[in-house]
Scaffold this motif. Structure first.
Motif, mmCIF file in Angstrom:
data_model
loop_
_atom_site.group_PDB
_atom_site.id
_atom_site.type_symbol
_atom_site.label_atom_id
_atom_site.label_comp_id
_atom_site.label_asym_id
_atom_site.label_seq_id
_atom_site.Cartn_x
_atom_site.Cartn_y
_atom_site.Cartn_z
ATOM 1 N N GLY A 78 0.823 -1.199 0.000
ATOM 2 C CA GLY A 78 0.000 0.000 0.000
ATOM 3 C C GLY A 78 0.856 1.247 0.000
ATOM 4 N N SER A 79 0.301 2.324 -0.524
ATOM 5 C CA SER A 79 1.028 3.588 -0.607
ATOM 6 C C SER A 79 1.415 4.079 0.784
ATOM 7 C CB SER A 79 0.160 4.636 -1.309
ATOM 8 O OG SER A 79 0.822 5.875 -1.371
ATOM 9 N N GLY A 80 2.701 4.328 0.989
ATOM 10 C CA GLY A 80 3.187 4.834 2.264
ATOM 11 C C GLY A 80 3.314 3.796 3.357
ATOM 12 N N SER A 81 2.999 2.533 3.058
ATOM 13 C CA SER A 81 3.063 1.488 4.081
ATOM 14 C C SER A 81 4.510 1.175 4.448
ATOM 15 C CB SER A 81 2.373 0.214 3.578
ATOM 16 O OG SER A 81 2.549 -0.850 4.500
ATOM 17 N N ARG A 82 4.736 0.897 5.731
ATOM 18 C CA ARG A 82 6.061 0.488 6.191
ATOM 19 C C ARG A 82 6.214 -1.032 6.154
ATOM 20 N NH1 ARG A 82 9.113 3.965 9.092
ATOM 21 N NH2 ARG A 82 9.700 2.425 10.683
ATOM 22 N N ILE A 83 5.144 -1.727 5.763
ATOM 23 C CA ILE A 83 5.181 -3.179 5.602
ATOM 24 C C ILE A 83 5.472 -3.499 4.142
ATOM 25 C CG2 ILE A 83 3.914 -5.344 5.846
ATOM 26 C CD1 ILE A 83 4.482 -3.940 8.479
ATOM 27 N N GLY A 84 6.442 -4.369 3.914
ATOM 28 C CA GLY A 84 6.789 -4.764 2.555
ATOM 29 C C GLY A 84 6.461 -6.221 2.300
ATOM 30 N N GLY A 85 6.180 -6.548 1.047
ATOM 31 C CA GLY A 85 5.877 -7.923 0.666
ATOM 32 C C GLY A 85 6.738 -8.368 -0.503
#
Length: 287
Positions: free
Chosen positions: A241-248
């Motif tokens: 998601g935009s601006g999310s600090r979680i990466g996949g």
């Protein structure tokens, strides 16, 4: 009497935009080019006729097609080499439609998927093109249907790209707006120091299937060193998601190479927890 051989299309092609394009623009045109100098292959108004064996045919309207076959034993088959045509057309069809192409040979106790009545009805329908085919195509283009769902073959493949490593390459021309990929991440993680991230990923990978482990380990690593897993993650992770600090990290989307003039856009669906990639401009085959 005699032995039949050929291939069935299962599931059959739809009238949708993607199936229509893959059948007509690529498969049929390739067959025409393959046999342009062959006097036994005749281009009829609505189909290609192979003047060998029992005269197998390929319609120009792919949604009508169920089977390409003929007797391959006996005088009618051997004199004109119909099995050679069946083998070549099957090979080309498999290259375009993958597992939908089901080859069978009665000599090996293999039989077609579709019953003969449906097959014969479909062949008779080749003579008369659909009156409303063009209107149906326009209607679908204007609707919100996703043409990728109409097929079970990928629009792309992973190839070695000079100077860029491995990346996704279009197998077919892809129209603007087409959904190219929809997939869940192999794993996700938030920001943390490399050593801690390595420990976290090690634990996560142990819980994953062998297939998912291989997919993760096949990804590129720009951060060589002792922390292999975190290096792969840092190289490939996309924000959820935009601006999310979680990466996949994704099995396929991570092979998309960067471009200053992108032809696709990614979007995170927070409710379904998957990433989608859509073409934002036409993508040519091989791009």
């Amino acid at each position: 009497m005699g032995i039949d051989a050929g291939f069935d299309m299962d599931p059959p092609l739809s009238k949708g935009v993607v199936d229509k394009q893959n059948w007509g623009r690529f498969f049929i045109n390739l067959i025409k080019e393959q046999y342009k100098d062959d006097v036994q292959v005749e281009i009829m108004p609505n189909y290609i006729n192979f003047n060998a064996g029992e005269h197998p045919k390929l319609p120009f309207e792919g949604h009508k097609f169920l089977r390409f076959s003929s007797k391959v034993s006996g005088a009618i088959a051997s004199n004109l080499g119909v099995e050679r045509y069946i083998n070549t057309v099957t090979r080309v069809a498999k290259a375009h439609f993958g597992p939908r192409v089901q080859y069978w040979h009665e000599g090996a106790d293999q039989y077609g998927i579709h019953d003969w009545k449906k097959v014969n009805d479909s062949i008779r329908s080749y003579e008369q093109p659909d009156v409303f085919e063009t209107q149906d195509s326009i209607r679908q283009l204007l609707s919100e249907t996703d043409p990728v769902k109409e097929q079970d073959i990928a629009l792309f493949e992973v190839q070695d790209i000079p100077g860029k490593g491995r990346g996704l390459v279009a197998r077919f021309n892809i129209s603007k707006g087409t959904r190219i990929i929809c997939e869940k991440p192999l794993l996700t993680a938030g920001p943390m120091p490399p050593n801690k991230l390595e420990s976290f990923l090690t634990k996560e990978l142990k819980e994953m299937s062998k297939t998912s482990q291989r997919q993760f380990l096949s990804l590129h690593n720009n951060h060589r060193g002792k922390n292999l897993f975190s290096g792969i993650f840092r190289t490939n992770a996309l924000p959820c998601g935009s601006g999310s600090r979680i990466g996949g990290v994704y099995p396929t989307a991570c092979f998309i190479n960067h471009s200053c003039i992108p032809n696709a856009h990614n979007n995170w669906n927070s409710e379904q927890e998957h990433e989608t990639i859509h073409a934002i401009r036409p993508i040519e085959r091989g791009a």
